[in-house]
Write a protein that holds these residues in place. Structure first.
Motif, short mmCIF file in Angstrom:
data_model
loop_
_atom_site.label_atom_id
_atom_site.label_comp_id
_atom_site.label_asym_id
_atom_site.label_seq_id
_atom_site.Cartn_x
_atom_site.Cartn_y
_atom_site.Cartn_z
N ALA A 288 -6.42 -1.36 -0.10
CA ALA A 288 -6.71 0.05 0.11
C ALA A 288 -8.09 0.24 0.72
O ALA A 288 -8.28 1.06 1.62
N PRO B 60 -9.82 1.04 -6.60
CA PRO B 60 -8.98 0.84 -5.42
C PRO B 60 -8.82 -0.65 -5.12
O PRO B 60 -9.73 -1.44 -5.33
N SER B 61 -7.64 -1.02 -4.67
CA SER B 61 -7.37 -2.41 -4.33
C SER B 61 -8.16 -2.82 -3.08
O SER B 61 -8.64 -1.97 -2.32
N LEU C 63 0.86 -1.17 0.00
CA LEU C 63 0.00 0.00 0.00
C LEU C 63 0.90 1.23 0.00
O LEU C 63 1.76 1.37 0.86
N ASP D 204 -1.56 4.56 -3.97
CA ASP D 204 -2.90 4.01 -3.82
C ASP D 204 -3.87 4.99 -3.18
O ASP D 204 -5.04 5.06 -3.56
#
Length: 302
Positions: A285, A281-282, A97, A146
């Motif tokens: 995240a 967004p991951s 991140l 991120d």
């Protein structure tokens, strides 16, 4: 060329090598004995050489089969590793991140959130950069970060921006100051008081000047600083009063270094969340943001 070579044939071949029996291989693969026999036969046809010889009820691999097995095993070990990586990513045991944050959040608030996050998710590596709000925007526009946390009014075409928390600015006073007796401070309370101001280049400075002007208050500016944390340290040392954004005020008040009081009328301060607009967004995240939002609620309810 081996046009008919399939992954399923290699699975059957590997299972027979490791179990020594077609019936046992079928159990391992969750299929039938005739199906395994057919796949092994098809593989022999594709390769052009025998893979097994019978010794009673046992299948004995030929030397050619053992040579092939070495290569097949390497491939399956690689696939197993890929499967483990997929599981690690899915279960938050692996990942990273990249975060950029304005100093008001990056000096205390975000480190606290990150510490709690990596304790809960020890496989995640987090990188934090403390930058001015405009620099945070530039970092996010690179699409390499991120999340960004800033306080800005301008946008960038490839950065998504939304408010993440809004709370009123706070007056900060030294411990034992007479104005601590008041529940909230008005512009007139700052008149002729020693005052630690934000640097003139900081956008919030002009908003604070307008607040003071409402009551014709003219505090005596004894020092200026760019960071809210520096201002609070000066206030804690007795240099004067000030007005700072709410997170830093809450952090310093929570450890007993200053007294924080709300203002009247309110002077709202908005923290913005920045994310790359070109990708979703991951999962990492998203999970971190859940923790950040909970921490905002907890900190500012002091």
């Amino acid at each position: 060329m081996l046009h008919r070579l399939t992954h399923r044939q290699l699975e059957a071949f590997r299972a027979v090598i490791e179990t020594g029996k077609v019936t046992a291989a079928a159990d391992v693969l969750g299929t039938t004995q005739p199906s395994v026999s057919r796949m092994v036969s098809d593989l022999e046809h594709v390769t052009g050489f025998n893979l097994f010889e019978r010794s009673g009820r046992q299948l004995v691999p030929t030397s050619e089969a053992l040579a092939l097995y070495e290569e097949v095993e390497r491939s399956f070990v690689g696939l197993a590793e890929i499967s483990r990586v997929i599981e690690d990513i899915r279960d938050f045991r692996r990942g990273s991140l990249m975060i950029a944050g304005m100093p008001a959040l990056a000096l205390k608030f975000l480190p606290d959130a990150i510490a709690a996050f990596v304790k809960a998710e020890p496989g995640i590596t987090v990188s934090l950069r403390a930058r001015s709000s405009q620099a945070v925007l530039r970092h996010l526009s690179s699409q390499q970060f991120d999340l960004g946390f800033a306080a800005i009014d301008n946008d960038h075409p490839i950065v998504a921006r939304r408010p993440i928390f809004t709370a009123p600015m706070q007056a900060v006073l030294p411990i034992g100051h007479p104005l601590v007796a008041k529940d909230r401070l008005e512009p007139g309370d700052f008149h002729e008081q020693p005052f630690v101001a934000l640097g003139a280049e900081i956008a919030t400075r002009s908003e604070t000047d307008v607040f003071l002007a409402v009551g014709n208050a003219r505090p005596r500016i004894v020092a200026e600083a760019q960071l809210s944390a520096s201002i609070c340290e000066l206030v804690a040392s007795g240099a004067g009063l000030s007005i700072v954004e709410p997170v830093t005020a809450a952090n310093f008040a929570a450890v007993g270094k200053v007294i924080a009081r709300p203002l009247h009328p309110d002077q709202p301060f908005r923290y913005d969340l920045l994310m790359p607009a070109l990708r979703e967004p991951s999962r990492v995240a998203t999970r971190f943001l859940e923790l950040v939002e909970a921490q905002f609620d907890a900190l500012l309810s002091y």
